[in-house]
Motif scaffolding. Structure first.
Motif, PDB file in Angstrom:
ATOM      1  N   LYS A  12       0.864  -1.177   0.000  1.00 16.19           N
ATOM      2  CA  LYS A  12       0.000   0.000   0.000  1.00 16.19           C
ATOM      3  C   LYS A  12       0.902   1.229   0.000  1.00 16.19           C
ATOM      4  O   LYS A  12       1.795   1.357   0.846  1.00 16.19           O
ATOM      5  CB  LYS A  12      -0.902   0.004   1.240  1.00 16.19           C
ATOM      6  N   TYR A  14       1.367   5.306   0.161  1.00 14.48           N
ATOM      7  CA  TYR A  14       0.880   6.651   0.481  1.00 14.48           C
ATOM      8  C   TYR A  14       2.001   7.629   0.135  1.00 14.48           C
ATOM      9  O   TYR A  14       3.167   7.223   0.042  1.00 14.48           O
ATOM     10  CB  TYR A  14       0.558   6.766   1.975  1.00 14.48           C
ATOM     11  N   PHE A  17       4.208   7.393   3.281  1.00 16.81           N
ATOM     12  CA  PHE A  17       4.364   6.112   3.971  1.00 16.81           C
ATOM     13  C   PHE A  17       3.985   4.985   3.017  1.00 16.81           C
ATOM     14  O   PHE A  17       3.102   5.145   2.185  1.00 16.81           O
ATOM     15  CB  PHE A  17       3.426   6.075   5.194  1.00 16.81           C
ATOM     16  N   GLY A  39       3.173   3.978  14.033  1.00 15.02           N
ATOM     17  CA  GLY A  39       3.523   4.371  12.671  1.00 15.02           C
ATOM     18  C   GLY A  39       4.207   3.275  11.876  1.00 15.02           C
ATOM     19  O   GLY A  39       4.613   3.502  10.735  1.00 15.02           O
ATOM     20  N   GLY A  41       2.810   0.568  10.745  1.00 16.68           N
ATOM     21  CA  GLY A  41       1.912   0.046   9.700  1.00 16.68           C
ATOM     22  C   GLY A  41       0.904  -0.980  10.206  1.00 16.68           C
ATOM     23  O   GLY A  41       0.240  -1.636   9.405  1.00 16.68           O
ATOM     24  N   THR A  43      -2.032  -0.607  11.938  1.00 18.85           N
ATOM     25  CA  THR A  43      -3.435  -0.281  11.664  1.00 18.85           C
ATOM     26  C   THR A  43      -3.718  -0.322  10.165  1.00 18.85           C
ATOM     27  O   THR A  43      -4.767  -0.822   9.746  1.00 18.85           O
ATOM     28  CB  THR A  43      -3.778   1.106  12.251  1.00 18.85           C
ATOM     29  N   THR A  44      -2.774   0.149   9.362  1.00 20.24           N
ATOM     30  CA  THR A  44      -2.964   0.086   7.909  1.00 20.24           C
ATOM     31  C   THR A  44      -3.123  -1.357   7.457  1.00 20.24           C
ATOM     32  O   THR A  44      -3.982  -1.671   6.624  1.00 20.24           O
ATOM     33  CB  THR A  44      -1.769   0.753   7.180  1.00 20.24           C
ATOM     34  N   LEU A  47      -6.564  -2.465   8.354  1.00 19.30           N
ATOM     35  CA  LEU A  47      -7.570  -1.863   7.460  1.00 19.30           C
ATOM     36  C   LEU A  47      -7.532  -2.515   6.075  1.00 19.30           C
ATOM     37  O   LEU A  47      -8.568  -2.660   5.429  1.00 19.30           O
ATOM     38  CB  LEU A  47      -7.342  -0.352   7.341  1.00 19.30           C
ATOM     39  N   LEU A  50      -9.342  -5.796   6.317  1.00 18.26           N
ATOM     40  CA  LEU A  50     -10.799  -5.582   6.360  1.00 18.26           C
ATOM     41  C   LEU A  50     -11.324  -4.924   5.080  1.00 18.26           C
ATOM     42  O   LEU A  50     -12.508  -4.616   4.985  1.00 18.26           O
ATOM     43  CB  LEU A  50     -11.164  -4.711   7.572  1.00 18.26           C
ATOM     44  N   ASN A  51     -10.426  -4.703   4.122  1.00 26.68           N
ATOM     45  CA  ASN A  51     -10.768  -4.005   2.873  1.00 26.68           C
ATOM     46  C   ASN A  51     -11.399  -2.633   3.129  1.00 26.68           C
ATOM     47  O   ASN A  51     -12.253  -2.176   2.372  1.00 26.68           O
ATOM     48  CB  ASN A  51     -11.694  -4.850   1.993  1.00 26.68           C
ATOM     49  N   GLU A  52     -10.982  -1.998   4.192  1.00 28.09           N
ATOM     50  CA  GLU A  52     -11.446  -0.621   4.432  1.00 28.09           C
ATOM     51  C   GLU A  52     -10.631   0.337   3.580  1.00 28.09           C
ATOM     52  O   GLU A  52     -11.061   1.442   3.281  1.00 28.09           O
ATOM     53  CB  GLU A  52     -11.333  -0.271   5.916  1.00 28.09           C
ATOM     54  N   ILE A  53      -9.411  -0.089   3.274  1.00 24.53           N
ATOM     55  CA  ILE A  53      -8.624   0.621   2.261  1.00 24.53           C
ATOM     56  C   ILE A  53      -8.195  -0.423   1.236  1.00 24.53           C
ATOM     57  O   ILE A  53      -8.034  -1.599   1.567  1.00 24.53           O
ATOM     58  CB  ILE A  53      -7.398   1.348   2.873  1.00 24.53           C
ATOM     59  N   ARG A  54      -8.060   0.014   0.004  1.00 24.02           N
ATOM     60  CA  ARG A  54      -7.763  -0.921  -1.078  1.00 24.02           C
ATOM     61  C   ARG A  54      -6.256  -1.115  -1.209  1.00 24.02           C
ATOM     62  O   ARG A  54      -5.508  -0.150  -1.253  1.00 24.02           O
ATOM     63  CB  ARG A  54      -8.368  -0.377  -2.381  1.00 24.02           C
TER      64      ARG A  54
ATOM     65  N   LEU B  72     -17.364  -0.010   8.522  1.00 21.85           N
ATOM     66  CA  LEU B  72     -16.792  -0.661   7.345  1.00 21.85           C
ATOM     67  C   LEU B  72     -16.281  -2.067   7.649  1.00 21.85           C
ATOM     68  O   LEU B  72     -15.963  -2.818   6.736  1.00 21.85           O
ATOM     69  CB  LEU B  72     -15.665   0.198   6.762  1.00 21.85           C
ATOM     70  N   SER B  73     -16.186  -2.404   8.926  1.00 25.88           N
ATOM     71  CA  SER B  73     -15.770  -3.781   9.270  1.00 25.88           C
ATOM     72  C   SER B  73     -16.986  -4.704   9.348  1.00 25.88           C
ATOM     73  O   SER B  73     -16.837  -5.906   9.533  1.00 25.88           O
ATOM     74  CB  SER B  73     -15.014  -3.792  10.606  1.00 25.88           C
ATOM     75  N   ARG B  78     -20.778  -1.268   0.927  1.00 30.01           N
ATOM     76  CA  ARG B  78     -20.701   0.192   1.051  1.00 30.01           C
ATOM     77  C   ARG B  78     -21.954   0.890   0.519  1.00 30.01           C
ATOM     78  O   ARG B  78     -22.450   1.847   1.110  1.00 30.01           O
ATOM     79  CB  ARG B  78     -19.461   0.714   0.314  1.00 30.01           C
ATOM     80  N   THR B 206     -13.144   5.944   1.031  1.00 30.48           N
ATOM     81  CA  THR B 206     -12.697   5.041   2.088  1.00 30.48           C
ATOM     82  C   THR B 206     -11.592   4.124   1.602  1.00 30.48           C
ATOM     83  O   THR B 206     -10.752   3.694   2.363  1.00 30.48           O
ATOM     84  CB  THR B 206     -13.854   4.171   2.604  1.00 30.48           C
ATOM     85  N   ARG B 207     -11.605   3.812   0.318  1.00 29.05           N
ATOM     86  CA  ARG B 207     -10.634   2.828  -0.151  1.00 29.05           C
ATOM     87  C   ARG B 207      -9.277   3.427  -0.490  1.00 29.05           C
ATOM     88  O   ARG B 207      -8.260   2.787  -0.371  1.00 29.05           O
ATOM     89  CB  ARG B 207     -11.178   2.098  -1.374  1.00 29.05           C
ATOM     90  N   LYS B 208      -9.306   4.689  -0.937  1.00 28.59           N
ATOM     91  CA  LYS B 208      -8.036   5.284  -1.354  1.00 28.59           C
ATOM     92  C   LYS B 208      -7.135   5.587  -0.171  1.00 28.59           C
ATOM     93  O   LYS B 208      -5.961   5.300  -0.177  1.00 28.59           O
ATOM     94  CB  LYS B 208      -8.313   6.580  -2.113  1.00 28.59           C
ATOM     95  N   SER B 209      -7.748   6.179   0.847  1.00 31.59           N
ATOM     96  CA  SER B 209      -6.907   6.666   1.936  1.00 31.59           C
ATOM     97  C   SER B 209      -7.223   5.950   3.232  1.00 31.59           C
ATOM     98  O   SER B 209      -8.313   5.424   3.404  1.00 31.59           O
ATOM     99  CB  SER B 209      -7.162   8.155   2.141  1.00 31.59           C
ATOM    100  N   ILE B 211      -8.234   5.496   7.064  1.00 25.04           N
ATOM    101  CA  ILE B 211      -9.187   6.216   7.891  1.00 25.04           C
ATOM    102  C   ILE B 211      -8.495   6.494   9.211  1.00 25.04           C
ATOM    103  O   ILE B 211      -7.991   5.599   9.858  1.00 25.04           O
ATOM    104  CB  ILE B 211     -10.449   5.377   8.103  1.00 25.04           C
ATOM    105  N   LYS B 214      -3.585   7.120  12.073  1.00 21.44           N
ATOM    106  CA  LYS B 214      -2.630   6.093  12.481  1.00 21.44           C
ATOM    107  C   LYS B 214      -2.204   5.255  11.280  1.00 21.44           C
ATOM    108  O   LYS B 214      -2.906   5.090  10.314  1.00 21.44           O
ATOM    109  CB  LYS B 214      -3.260   5.169  13.513  1.00 21.44           C
ATOM    110  N   THR B 215      -1.023   4.724  11.387  1.00 23.90           N
ATOM    111  CA  THR B 215      -0.563   3.829  10.331  1.00 23.90           C
ATOM    112  C   THR B 215      -0.273   2.467  10.919  1.00 23.90           C
ATOM    113  O   THR B 215       0.040   1.556  10.257  1.00 23.90           O
ATOM    114  CB  THR B 215       0.704   4.371   9.647  1.00 23.90           C
TER     115      THR B 215
END
Lengths: 286, 215
Positions: A12, A14, A17, A39, A41, A43-44, A47, A50-54, B72-73, B78, B206-209, B211, B214-215
């Motif tokens: 992923k 960014y 990051f 920092g 990674g 939580t990323t 996410l 969970l497919n909350e971010i692609r 989203l979990s 969506r 939601t998918r691009k960035s 949420i 935190k990383t």
């Protein structure tokens, strides 16, 4: 046995990051600890699972299925506990039941209320009047009441007192008594993971440093301590990381037994997880 | 999806006092209006106001509770998350409209044709406002989106002001009647289009960035 959760070369990107080639797997009947400094990674990664971010690349399989193509079916069998309460403070536990029983097909009202009773949580009290520990327990009850196969916790024990943390950890151990289930538990409180995790994945700077059995780590990794001047005489290739002080050096070794033979005159202790994290975060490549 | 709609309805509990006060205010207006048509005018205003309060608050409370990451979990696609809010708002606005007509029927033993038209217009305006508000909420969050709505509300006023400043003829009775008649259709079309736009914003946003920071 097929892992319940599997990540292969997940990426992923960014602007400031990136997660690079994240790979690990969580077999059934186990708890995997996801560790790393803030920092790193964690939580990323969660996410992305969970497919909350692609994801930009790689494969994520949950219960053997792609996490994007079969997202809804997969999420029916996942319980998620985040680091903070996500229900409105004005809600009561009975409201949470009313909402989630309409969301999960397998929601078990009796089980939810049993958890509330076990955790001594009042169903009629407003969530904003719960303590932080109580809110976390409510989130756990909400995550468990649809009988998930995979439980994902993101920093769920941070901010809890030791007694509350111990209760949560006991619950996780109880959860995997059914060996068809598994837990992914992200935390920077390494003592929690040392107590319950079967395996540990360490993220640092968006990369996996290692993903190994915890017992194997404890048996094999070590920290050599010596004077700064002495360290200069050792072979740098034998050390993964070194932290140089003015007078003393600490160096991480991957093979403690081998290092003990080679450097018999030096003290080489087992490496606890927090020391490993510290050496990767603050130390340098030798 | 019904679970998410219920959540939004439960948010209403937080504003019960404000809503009751508003209802009392409008009730007084209704009772002292003097005529049936004036009373219906007072009631139709509440439809727009309450619909906007419900929907804007739902977005704001979600933000405060950091509900989005948890939502989203959940095993809800969506587009259904977005649909839940659109359907609830539509149901709420419709229920309010029917209640005001029922109130008038109870008080005056009948409903004037003008009253029904005024309620229909209010229903349409409330949906039109939400059609603008919702995509802005999904895109910019609840604080900035309210500004977008204010600008949208001010546009017709500005338009009329400009017309009068430029000494151009103001829309006459026939034009207003046409607008009035087309309003429900316009609102329904805008609401539908708005749903599509919100779905796209919600999915890509939601998918691009990540949420949260935190990383």
């Amino acid at each position: 046995m097929e892992p319940l959760l599997e990540l292969k070369d997940v990426c992923k990107e960014y602007p400031s990051f990136s997660l690079q080639n994240i790979s690990f797997s969580v077999p059934p009947g186990s708890i995997m600890g996801l560790i790393g400094e803030n920092g790193a990674g964690k939580t990323t990664t969660i996410l992305l699972i969970l497919n909350e971010i692609r994801r930009d690349g790689g494969i994520i399989r949950i219960f053997g299925k792609d996490n994007i193509r079969e997202e809804v079916a997969i999420k029916e069998q996942i319980g998620v506990v985040l680091d903070e309460n996500c229900f409105s403070g004005e809600f009561r536990a009975k409201d949470v039941n009313a909402i989630l029983k309409r969301v999960f097909k397998t929601w078990d009202r009796d089980l939810f209320y049993r958890y509330l009773s076990d955790f001594s949580l009042s169903e009629n009290k407003k969530i904003k009047d719960y303590s932080k520990g109580m809110r976390m327990k409510l989130n756990l009850a909400a995550a468990l009441a649809h009988r998930p196969r995979l439980l994902i916790l993101d920093e769920a024990t941070s901010g809890l007192d030791p007694v509350m943390r111990s209760d949560v950890l006991d619950l996780l151990l109880d959860f995997i008594q059914d060996e068809s289930r598994a837990v992914l538990f992200s935390s920077h409180i390494t003592s929690d993971l040392e107590r319950v995790a079967d395996s540990v994945t360490f993220l640092h700077g968006g990369k996996v440093v290692f993903s190994r059995e915890k017992d194997e780590l404890e048996d094999q990794m070590g920290i050599l301590k010596c004077g700064a001047s002495q360290f200069g005489k050792l072979n740098p290739a034998d050390f993964l990381r070194v932290r140089r002080g003015e007078a003393e050096c600490e160096a991480l070794v991957a093979d403690r037994a081998g290092a003990k033979k080679k450097y018999a005159d030096f003290v080489i202790d087992p490496a606890p997880l927090d020391e490993i994290m510290l050496l990767y975060a603050k130390g340098e490549k030798s | 999806m019904t679970g998410l709609m219920l959540k939004d309805l439960l948010y209403l509990k937080r504003t019960t006092k404000v809503l009751l006060l508003l209802l009392a205010f409008y009730l007084v207006l209704f009772m002292t209006a003097g005529s049936e048509s004036a009373a219906s005018g007072a009631l139709s205003g509440i439809i727009v106001m309450l619909t906007l309060i419900l929907s804007a608050n739902a977005f704001a409370y979600d933000e405060t509770a950091k509900w989005k990451t948890y939502e989203l979990s959940l095993p809800v696609p969506r587009h259904r998350i977005v649909l839940a809010r659109y359907l609830l708002t539509l149901a709420f606005s419709t229920a309010l409209s029917l209640c005001s007509l029922l109130g008038e029927w109870i008080a005056y033993r009948g409903v004037l044709w003008e009253s029904a038209a005024a309620v229909l217009a209010s229903w349409s305006i409330s949906l039109l406002f939400c059609a603008v508000l919702f995509p802005a909420m999904y895109k910019y969050g609840s604080q900035k989106a309210r500004l977008v709505l204010i600008v949208f509300v001010m546009l017709p006023v500005l338009f009329l002001l400009l017309l009068s400043k430029a000494n151009l003829p103001m829309p006459g009775g026939s034009a207003l009647t046409l607008i009035f008649r087309l309003l429900p259709l316009l609102a329904a079309a805008a609401y539908g289009a708005s749903y599509g736009i919100s779905c796209r914003i919600f999915a890509t946003g939601t998918r691009k960035s990540g949420i949260g920071s935190k990383t």
